[in-house]
Motif scaffolding. Structure first.
Motif, PDB file in Angstrom:
ATOM      1  N   ALA A 107      56.878 -25.051 -23.338  1.00 39.64           N
ATOM      2  CA  ALA A 107      57.899 -25.442 -22.361  1.00 39.64           C
ATOM      3  C   ALA A 107      57.301 -25.491 -20.951  1.00 39.64           C
ATOM      4  CB  ALA A 107      59.073 -24.468 -22.418  1.00 39.64           C
ATOM      5  N   LEU A 108      56.429 -24.547 -20.611  1.00 41.32           N
ATOM      6  CA  LEU A 108      55.790 -24.539 -19.295  1.00 41.32           C
ATOM      7  C   LEU A 108      54.912 -25.776 -19.104  1.00 41.32           C
ATOM      8  CD1 LEU A 108      55.104 -23.010 -16.643  1.00 41.32           C
ATOM      9  CD2 LEU A 108      53.171 -22.025 -17.887  1.00 41.32           C
ATOM     10  N   ILE A 109      54.129 -26.107 -20.122  1.00 40.73           N
ATOM     11  CA  ILE A 109      53.260 -27.290 -20.013  1.00 40.73           C
ATOM     12  C   ILE A 109      54.102 -28.557 -19.876  1.00 40.73           C
ATOM     13  CG2 ILE A 109      51.598 -28.697 -21.302  1.00 40.73           C
ATOM     14  CD1 ILE A 109      50.453 -26.069 -22.401  1.00 40.73           C
ATOM     15  N   ALA A 110      55.188 -28.671 -20.633  1.00 37.16           N
ATOM     16  CA  ALA A 110      56.070 -29.844 -20.531  1.00 37.16           C
ATOM     17  C   ALA A 110      56.666 -29.942 -19.128  1.00 37.16           C
ATOM     18  CB  ALA A 110      57.169 -29.759 -21.584  1.00 37.16           C
ATOM     19  N   GLN A 111      57.079 -28.840 -18.535  1.00 40.23           N
ATOM     20  CA  GLN A 111      57.649 -28.868 -17.187  1.00 40.23           C
ATOM     21  C   GLN A 111      56.595 -29.247 -16.153  1.00 40.23           C
ATOM     22  OE1 GLN A 111      59.514 -25.069 -16.624  1.00 40.23           O
ATOM     23  NE2 GLN A 111      61.310 -25.590 -17.867  1.00 40.23           N
ATOM     24  N   LEU A 115      56.800 -32.449 -13.711  1.00 36.48           N
ATOM     25  CA  LEU A 115      56.655 -32.264 -12.264  1.00 36.48           C
ATOM     26  C   LEU A 115      55.567 -33.184 -11.717  1.00 36.48           C
ATOM     27  CD1 LEU A 115      57.447 -30.672  -9.721  1.00 36.48           C
ATOM     28  CD2 LEU A 115      55.669 -29.017 -10.322  1.00 36.48           C
ATOM     29  N   ALA A 116      54.432 -33.286 -12.416  1.00 43.75           N
ATOM     30  CA  ALA A 116      53.347 -34.167 -11.975  1.00 43.75           C
ATOM     31  C   ALA A 116      53.807 -35.623 -11.978  1.00 43.75           C
ATOM     32  CB  ALA A 116      52.127 -33.975 -12.871  1.00 43.75           C
ATOM     33  N   ALA A 117      54.570 -36.017 -13.011  1.00 43.07           N
ATOM     34  CA  ALA A 117      55.062 -37.398 -13.075  1.00 43.07           C
ATOM     35  C   ALA A 117      56.026 -37.690 -11.925  1.00 43.07           C
ATOM     36  CB  ALA A 117      55.741 -37.641 -14.419  1.00 43.07           C
ATOM     37  N   VAL A 118      56.880 -36.751 -11.601  1.00 37.81           N
ATOM     38  CA  VAL A 118      57.837 -36.960 -10.494  1.00 37.81           C
ATOM     39  C   VAL A 118      57.096 -37.063  -9.165  1.00 37.81           C
ATOM     40  CG1 VAL A 118      59.689 -35.821  -9.189  1.00 37.81           C
ATOM     41  CG2 VAL A 118      59.797 -35.918 -11.670  1.00 37.81           C
ATOM     42  N   ILE A 119      56.122 -36.168  -8.943  1.00 42.60           N
ATOM     43  CA  ILE A 119      55.374 -36.212  -7.673  1.00 42.60           C
ATOM     44  C   ILE A 119      54.564 -37.492  -7.570  1.00 42.60           C
ATOM     45  CG2 ILE A 119      53.485 -35.110  -6.403  1.00 42.60           C
ATOM     46  CD1 ILE A 119      54.587 -32.424  -7.356  1.00 42.60           C
ATOM     47  N   PHE A 120      53.845 -37.858  -8.645  1.00 43.63           N
ATOM     48  CA  PHE A 120      53.025 -39.065  -8.608  1.00 43.63           C
ATOM     49  C   PHE A 120      53.900 -40.306  -8.477  1.00 43.63           C
ATOM     50  CE2 PHE A 120      50.530 -42.433 -10.753  1.00 43.63           C
ATOM     51  CZ  PHE A 120      49.460 -42.461  -9.879  1.00 43.63           C
ATOM     52  N   GLY A 121      55.010 -40.319  -9.183  1.00 43.93           N
ATOM     53  CA  GLY A 121      55.939 -41.468  -9.066  1.00 43.93           C
ATOM     54  C   GLY A 121      56.516 -41.567  -7.663  1.00 43.93           C
TER      55      GLY A 121
END
Length: 154
Positions: A107-111, A115-121
């Motif tokens: 669950a931590l890795i998925a979050q 988070l990385a996808a939201v920041i990069f997007g």
């Protein structure tokens, strides 16, 4: 026995006297002799019957059965099965904790990926929709051009 048979029943003995004879020593021993072991020499008994006859013989000791090995209250197999069950429960508890740890780590890795996808997007969106112009690039202005006989006139 069938009834009417001519068998006489003897009278049961009323008084039985038991005498223990004493050994007769013909010569007194010159050297002291060690006491005899009582369990090595069987005892001799004389019985006087009511009619006056004396019967002498060795006393018969009743046979003692071999002692039965004492079994424990709980069999070793039952103890081993119980200990195996306790060990299995301990392992299951450890496996439950291990699976819970793996689920939490997943669950931590998925979050972190989300988070990385939201920041990069968000960074890409800012780059696309920002109002600033290009800094130091080539600007190309496209206007209507006329192409005649494979030549470009602009």
């Amino acid at each position: 026995m069938p009834e009417g048979s001519p068998v006489a029943h003897p009278e049961p003995p009323t008084a039985v006297e038991v005498h223990q004879p004493q050994p007769i020593s013909l010569h007194p021993p010159a050297v002291p002799v060690a006491a005899l072991q009582t369990h090595a020499v069987p005892t001799v008994a004389s019985i006087v019957l009511p009619d006056g006859r004396a019967i002498t013989g060795y006393a018969i000791n009743p046979a003692h059965p071999e002692p039965v090995a004492v079994k424990p209250a709980v069999s070793r197999t039952a103890v081993n099965v119980a200990l195996g069950g306790v060990g299995f429960l301990a392992v299951c508890g450890g496996l439950l904790l291990l699976t819970s740890f793996i689920a939490a780590l997943t669950a931590l890795i998925a979050q972190l990926i989300i988070l990385a996808a939201v920041i990069f997007g968000g960074w890409i969106a800012v780059q696309i929709f920002s109002g600033r112009g290009h800094q130091g690039g080539t600007t190309v202005n496209i206007r209507k051009a006329v192409i005649k006989r494979n030549h470009f006139h602009g």
